[in-house]
Design an enzyme around this catalytic site. Structure first.
Site, PDB file in Angstrom:
ATOM      1  N   SER A 145      28.078  42.647  30.304  1.00  0.00           N
ATOM      2  CA  SER A 145      27.302  41.583  30.945  1.00  0.00           C
ATOM      3  C   SER A 145      25.806  41.712  30.705  1.00  0.00           C
ATOM      4  O   SER A 145      25.115  40.706  30.571  1.00  0.00           O
ATOM      5  CB  SER A 145      27.589  41.563  32.451  1.00  0.00           C
ATOM      6  OG  SER A 145      27.192  42.779  33.055  1.00  0.00           O
ATOM      7  N   ASP A 157      25.890  46.935  36.971  1.00  0.00           N
ATOM      8  CA  ASP A 157      25.643  48.146  36.188  1.00  0.00           C
ATOM      9  C   ASP A 157      25.255  47.765  34.757  1.00  0.00           C
ATOM     10  O   ASP A 157      25.296  46.590  34.376  1.00  0.00           O
ATOM     11  CB  ASP A 157      26.861  49.075  36.202  1.00  0.00           C
ATOM     12  CG  ASP A 157      28.114  48.416  35.620  1.00  0.00           C
ATOM     13  OD1 ASP A 157      28.011  47.293  35.079  1.00  0.00           O
ATOM     14  OD2 ASP A 157      29.188  49.023  35.700  1.00  0.00           O
ATOM     15  N   ASP A 206      26.359  48.649  31.001  1.00  0.00           N
ATOM     16  CA  ASP A 206      27.275  49.322  30.080  1.00  0.00           C
ATOM     17  C   ASP A 206      26.467  49.771  28.869  1.00  0.00           C
ATOM     18  O   ASP A 206      25.873  48.949  28.169  1.00  0.00           O
ATOM     19  CB  ASP A 206      28.393  48.371  29.656  1.00  0.00           C
ATOM     20  CG  ASP A 206      29.291  47.985  30.820  1.00  0.00           C
ATOM     21  OD1 ASP A 206      29.676  48.878  31.592  1.00  0.00           O
ATOM     22  OD2 ASP A 206      29.596  46.789  30.948  1.00  0.00           O
ATOM     23  N   ASP A 264      26.909  53.211  33.015  1.00  0.00           N
ATOM     24  CA  ASP A 264      28.140  53.746  32.437  1.00  0.00           C
ATOM     25  C   ASP A 264      27.839  54.069  30.980  1.00  0.00           C
ATOM     26  O   ASP A 264      27.643  53.160  30.167  1.00  0.00           O
ATOM     27  CB  ASP A 264      29.289  52.740  32.519  1.00  0.00           C
ATOM     28  CG  ASP A 264      29.809  52.565  33.940  1.00  0.00           C
ATOM     29  OD1 ASP A 264      29.375  53.325  34.820  1.00  0.00           O
ATOM     30  OD2 ASP A 264      30.641  51.667  34.162  1.00  0.00           O
ATOM     31  N   LYS A 273      32.507  33.062  35.210  1.00  0.00           N
ATOM     32  CA  LYS A 273      32.775  34.403  35.735  1.00  0.00           C
ATOM     33  C   LYS A 273      32.804  34.403  37.260  1.00  0.00           C
ATOM     34  O   LYS A 273      33.679  35.019  37.880  1.00  0.00           O
ATOM     35  CB  LYS A 273      31.715  35.397  35.232  1.00  0.00           C
ATOM     36  CG  LYS A 273      31.904  35.864  33.803  1.00  0.00           C
ATOM     37  CD  LYS A 273      30.873  36.910  33.414  1.00  0.00           C
ATOM     38  CE  LYS A 273      31.016  38.173  34.224  1.00  0.00           C
ATOM     39  NZ  LYS A 273      30.111  39.249  33.745  1.00  0.00           N
ATOM     40  N   TYR A 308      40.118  37.767  37.897  1.00  0.00           N
ATOM     41  CA  TYR A 308      39.199  38.476  37.003  1.00  0.00           C
ATOM     42  C   TYR A 308      39.551  39.957  37.103  1.00  0.00           C
ATOM     43  O   TYR A 308      39.089  40.640  38.008  1.00  0.00           O
ATOM     44  CB  TYR A 308      37.763  38.225  37.470  1.00  0.00           C
ATOM     45  CG  TYR A 308      36.656  38.729  36.559  1.00  0.00           C
ATOM     46  CD1 TYR A 308      35.902  37.848  35.804  1.00  0.00           C
ATOM     47  CD2 TYR A 308      36.344  40.080  36.466  1.00  0.00           C
ATOM     48  CE1 TYR A 308      34.867  38.290  34.977  1.00  0.00           C
ATOM     49  CE2 TYR A 308      35.318  40.535  35.653  1.00  0.00           C
ATOM     50  CZ  TYR A 308      34.581  39.642  34.908  1.00  0.00           C
ATOM     51  OH  TYR A 308      33.558  40.087  34.103  1.00  0.00           O
TER      52      TYR A 308
END
Length: 563
Positions: A88, A99, A101, A153, A214, A223
């Site tokens: 995202s 978060d 990624d 992450d 989303k 989702y």
């Protein structure tokens, strides 16, 4: 002069937006802002600073490892190392609290062991970094932490080249030569995200439409890739395909066309953003003509980056039915919105999962510590879709609809015997509390607690952590002496045994059990405060219900082997 073709087919329409469509689009963006889906400029700048700091740490990490392998200072400094993002954040659809990624890409002389033995301690030494947890045993190893309060992450990929300069891009498929499969998976997170952005006509239109889709999918509880619904990348590719078909449309029109086109799509015809590429590796690429398992995919949405894969292989007959029903429902709502009869908020109404069915199955994973429960519940959740596919084979069950998340609890028991009863699903008087497994595991919970004051402080407490997943059932009414019995012993036993085959399963620490429940006996935890709950049927309602042809079979509780 013909306009550029986006995607594998010509556009359906290249018409520019009308004044009415522009007004509807402004209303959509305002609704997304009202739903708090956008982050402030100040917080976004903070994310940029965090990524810059991570890049500096990565460069120093690669330099240190290079020096430890007897390289010269010049060679070590030139070895590089680079941070990439995906998901995202890379797509530009992140919101407050999202978060990041993140992928660290290193040259060939830096190993996965270095990732944990050298980079992890460097991260732990930084005062801005908190809540660090490494998961080296995962197939795609990961380090999770917070940097200045932003969740990161971090995954790892090693290329088969001696240097990774800051200007390196991952678009060249030749970079995948000599790279192990786990690293290809890691690299393709960024490669897929980048290709999606390159394959849409207007990125701003795509991003606003994707935010809306989303949020709709999250509100409607469809989702979650792990239990058989599309995940973030799959929803992004579906939105991107509609953008290709309407290259000049505004986001409001893309959202409208999204539901109409995809609810009537000729599945299993795949959603493709570009032709499937051949590449330099001897690796499997999605091909239903060659691979029977690929042919079995029900709603194939294919990643554009080589090697192309199906992002929706987890979808089952039941979850496909649920997705298409939700798309059809949303299509009717958006028709009214586009006609000025409803506001955009109507599209984002909360799901009715816990009101929709008369009968539910509960699948509960239990463990004695937060750390073991975090792993055990994740394992049980990953097998849930296999339980759904086995339930779908039961004659009387026409649909098995898994909810997209579990509910965590902690029970503080007075005796070990009482704790064992809770772990095996036996009803007790023990009161449960909501539990945050990740926070409890990081804090390092203790199985035995002392609580109270004075003499009560000597009383031991035994903790049991549980995670409960729900499956809604539609049941076909059958006539005859067996009409009131639904036998799910076989799928339950197979699911239980599947979970127990996990190589880290410990029967002294972990259990899993399955129960059935009616909608009016569902626990408070699944409803929001003030939400009206389903009511027990009256005699009149029961008589009326017996005339229906589906969803009124009474499932008997089955004895399920305890894991």
């Amino acid at each position: 002069m013909a306009s550029k073709q986006w995607g594998i087919t010509p556009p359906i329409s290249t018409a520019p937006p009308t004044e009415k469509e522009n007004a509807l689009n402004t209303a959509l963006v305002n609704e997304l802002k009202a739903q708090n889906l956008f982050e402030s400029a100040q917080d976004s700048e903070k994310r940029v600073r965090v990524l810059q700091e991570l890049q500096a740490i990565t460069t120093e990490f690669v330099r240190k490892v290079s020096l430890s392998k007897h390289m010269s200072e010049k060679m070590a400094s030139e070895s590089g190392g680079k941070i990439f993002t995906y998901g995202s954040y890379r797509l530009g659809v992140y919101g407050p609290g999202s978060d990041i990624d993140t992928l660290v890409v290193v040259p060939k002389h830096v190993s996965r062991e270095n990732f944990f033995q050298d980079l992890e301690p460097m991260l732990r030494a930084r005062p801005e970094i908190t809540d660090l947890a490494a998961v080296p045993e995962a197939y795609v190893p990961i380090i999770k932490f917070k940097f200045l309060g932003i969740s990161i992450d971090l995954i790892f990929a090693r290329l088969s080249i001696p240097r990774v300069p800051l200007d390196l891009e991952l678009s060249d498929s030749n970079l995948l030569k000599g790279v192990e499969e786990r690293c290809i998976l890691s690299l393709n997170g960024t490669r897929v995200t980048d290709q999606i952005l390159q394959l849409v006509p207007n990125r701003a239109v795509f991003k606003h439409a994707l935010r809306a889709i989303k949020f709709w999918a999250q509100r409607r509880a469809i989702y979650a890739n792990v239990v058989g619904f599309p995940g973030g990348v799959a929803w992004a590719m579906m939105v991107a395909r509609i953008c290709q078909l309407y290259p000049n449309a505004v986001s409001a029109v893309i959202v409208s066309k999204f539901f109409r086109i995809l609810s009537q799509w000729n599945w299993p015809q795949p959603v493709l953003l570009k032709p499937i590429d051949d590449g330099p590796l001897q690796v499997r690429v999605w091909n239903p003509k060659l691979y029977p398992s690929d042919k079995a995919h029900r709603m194939p949405i294919i990643t554009p980056a080589y090697p192309s894969m199906c992002a929706t292989h987890n979808i089952t007959p039941s979850t496909q039915t649920v997705i298409l029903r939700e798309m059809a429902r949303a299509g009717l709502i958006v028709d009214d919105i586009m006609a000025g009869k409803k506001p955009w908020s109507a599209l984002f109404e909360k799901h009715d999962f816990f009101h929709r069915y008369r009968y539910y199955l509960t699948v509960t994973a239990a463990s004695k510590t937060a750390d073991s429960q975090l792993k055990w519940s994740g394992l049980v959740e990953s097998k849930l879709r296999h339980f759904v596919t086995r339930l779908e084979l039961v004659d009387a069950i026409t649909l098995a609809h898994p909810f997209n998340k579990g509910f965590n609890k902690i029970y503080m028991c007075k005796t070990e015997e009482e704790a064992q009863q809770v772990a095996n699903g036996v009803s007790t008087a023990v009161v449960a509390k909501d539990a945050n497994l990740e926070e409890a595991a990081k804090a390092g919970d203790q199985n035995e607690h002392k609580e109270g004051e004075g003499d009560a402080a000597d009383e031991k407490k035994f903790s049991v952590y549980t995670t409960t997943f729900y499956i809604g059932l539609e049941i076909e009414r059958k006539k005859g002496p067996q009409s009131k019995r639904l036998d799910i012993t076989w799928p339950s036993q197979e699911f239980s045994e599947m979970c127990k085959k996990w190589d880290k399963f410990d029967d002294t620490m972990m259990t899993v059990f399955i129960k059935n429940t009616r909608n009016y006996t569902l626990p408070d935890e699944v409803f929001e405060p003030g939400e009206e709950r389903p009511k027990p049927p009256t005699k009149k309602r029961i008589a009326s219900a017996e005339k229906k042809t589906e969803n009124d079979q009474v499932p008997k509780r089955q004895k399920v082997p305890q894991a």
